[in-house]
Design an enzyme around this catalytic site. Structure first.
Site, PDB file in Angstrom:
ATOM      1  CG  HIS A 132       2.705   0.430  -5.373  1.00  0.00           C
ATOM      2  ND1 HIS A 132       2.987   1.553  -4.626  1.00  0.00           N
ATOM      3  CD2 HIS A 132       3.244  -0.618  -4.688  1.00  0.00           C
ATOM      4  CE1 HIS A 132       3.667   1.199  -3.537  1.00  0.00           C
ATOM      5  NE2 HIS A 132       3.848  -0.112  -3.555  1.00  0.00           N
TER       6      HIS A 132
ATOM      7  CD  GLU B 133       2.069   7.139 -11.794  1.00  0.00           C
ATOM      8  OE1 GLU B 133       2.237   6.295 -12.691  1.00  0.00           O
ATOM      9  OE2 GLU B 133       0.967   7.672 -11.566  1.00  0.00           O
TER      10      GLU B 133
ATOM     11  CB  SER C 245      10.484   3.939  -2.018  1.00  0.00           C
ATOM     12  OG  SER C 245      10.335   3.334  -0.747  1.00  0.00           O
ATOM     13  CB  SER C 246       5.630   3.219   0.575  1.00  0.00           C
ATOM     14  OG  SER C 246       4.963   2.547  -0.477  1.00  0.00           O
TER      15      SER C 246
ATOM     16  N   GLY D  72       0.790  -1.224   0.000  1.00  0.00           N
ATOM     17  CA  GLY D  72       0.000   0.000   0.000  1.00  0.00           C
ATOM     18  C   GLY D  72       0.823   1.276   0.000  1.00  0.00           C
TER      19      GLY D  72
END
Ligand code: AMP
Length: 302
Positions: A56, A54, A208-209, A50
């Site tokens: 993902h 972009e 990256s999250s 989650g």
């Protein structure tokens, strides 16, 4: 509630008003996939933790283009976090994720609570042994093989639950992709593993999250990671791989960055390589910048 339909606008971006079905329970997900499977519709799976970006979404769009039904999992997997890692503060925004996922083409989102994935009494692990999980991030002094055991266990469960024809992963996590390819082959999962290129910010930082942890000054410094990797590839091609790694280290040092590792390895087997040859070489890098541990890599094709 197992199924919901949503409406949202994120920033200025018009979000396609399409329904995405959200499942929290294994049984409900399985039941929902029975019909499509019976009708021989192809299923694409995109596993995520989650806080979508972009990177993902590129996986979801690829799945949308190739498969009849697109399933995204949304689960921050405790089993792949070590003690002292960022499990508790890992960024989360489920409502936004559901919208972005639907907009990028997801039909179904599986977003289970932890107890649904690891109920009381859970006692099994799926582990790829040997070098693939022992070097780079698998080094016991770093995230260790336990990190990859957490990844392969949850991905194996997802493969069993969803039964995807194709599963999509990012080259951003190159070692993870190599480990999952090995697991899928070794355990005869009837799934094709697709690994898609790293999606980057305009200045080169790999999305990256965890970039959300970066303070503005650290965010600026973080550009040195992708720059160093570009330097490594350029110097490796024009001089030697060793000269490339040396130049990359210099580039990082100039930005005040001491890497945990900056190493060149065979992209599939992950053994160390001393020079470019006739197989793809992975140059992988990890470092702590401010509050974020970041990884990045470049794949040097022969
Ligand atoms: P995560 O949510 O970080 O577990 O990532 C879910 C999937 O997205 C993994 O297969 C990642 O490799 C992939 N991914 C993460 N960041 C990127 C990126 N910048 N470009 C391409 N794929 C990515």
């Amino acid at each position: 509630m197992d199924r919901m339909n949503l409406n949202l606008v994120v920033g200025d971006t018009p979000i396609r008003n399409e329904a995405v079905s959200v499942y929290r329970a294994r049984a409900a997900l399985r039941a929902a996939l029975e019909g499509p499977r019976r009708d021989r519709r192809t299923i694409g799976l995109v596993p995520t933790m989650g806080f979508l970006h972009e990177g993902h979404l590129s996986l979801l769009r690829a799945a949308r283009a190739e498969c009849d039904l697109v399933v995204m999992s949304l689960f921050v997997n405790p089993a792949q976090f070590g003690p002292g890692e960022d499990l508790d503060r890992y960024p989360r925004d489920e409502e936004r994720d559901l919208w972005l996922a639907g907009d990028a083409g997801a039909d179904v989102v599986y977003a289970p609570p932890v107890a649904e994935v690891y109920p009381d009494g859970f006692a099994t692990a799926v582990a790829v042994s040997g070098q693939l999980t022992e070097v780079l991030d698998g080094d016991p002094a770093r995230r260790s093989p336990a990190h990859f055991r957490g990844v392969t266990t949850v991905v194996a469960k997802l493969f069993n639950l969803v039964g995807p024809d194709v599963a999509y992963f990012g080259q951003k996590d190159a070692q993870q992709a190599a480990v999952i390819r090995r697991m899928a082959a070794d355990l005869d999962f009837p799934v094709r593993i697709e690994v898609l290129p790293i999606v980057r910010e305009a200045d080169g930082l790999a999305m990256s999250s965890r970039n959300a942890y970066l303070e503005p000054a650290d965010r600026e410094r973080a550009v040195a990671l992708s720059r160093a990797l570009i330097t490594v590839e350029r110097e490796a091609r024009s001089a030697t791989l060793q000269a490339g790694l040396e130049a990359g280290r210099h580039e990082l040092a100039a930005a005040g960055i001491e890497p945990e590792y900056l190493e060149a390895r065979d992209a599939e087997r992950l053994d160390p390589v001393a020079e470019l040859g006739d197989r793809p070489v992975l140059v992988a890098l990890a470092t702590q910048i401010g509050a974020a541990r970041l990884i990045d890599n470049v794949l040097i094709q022969p």
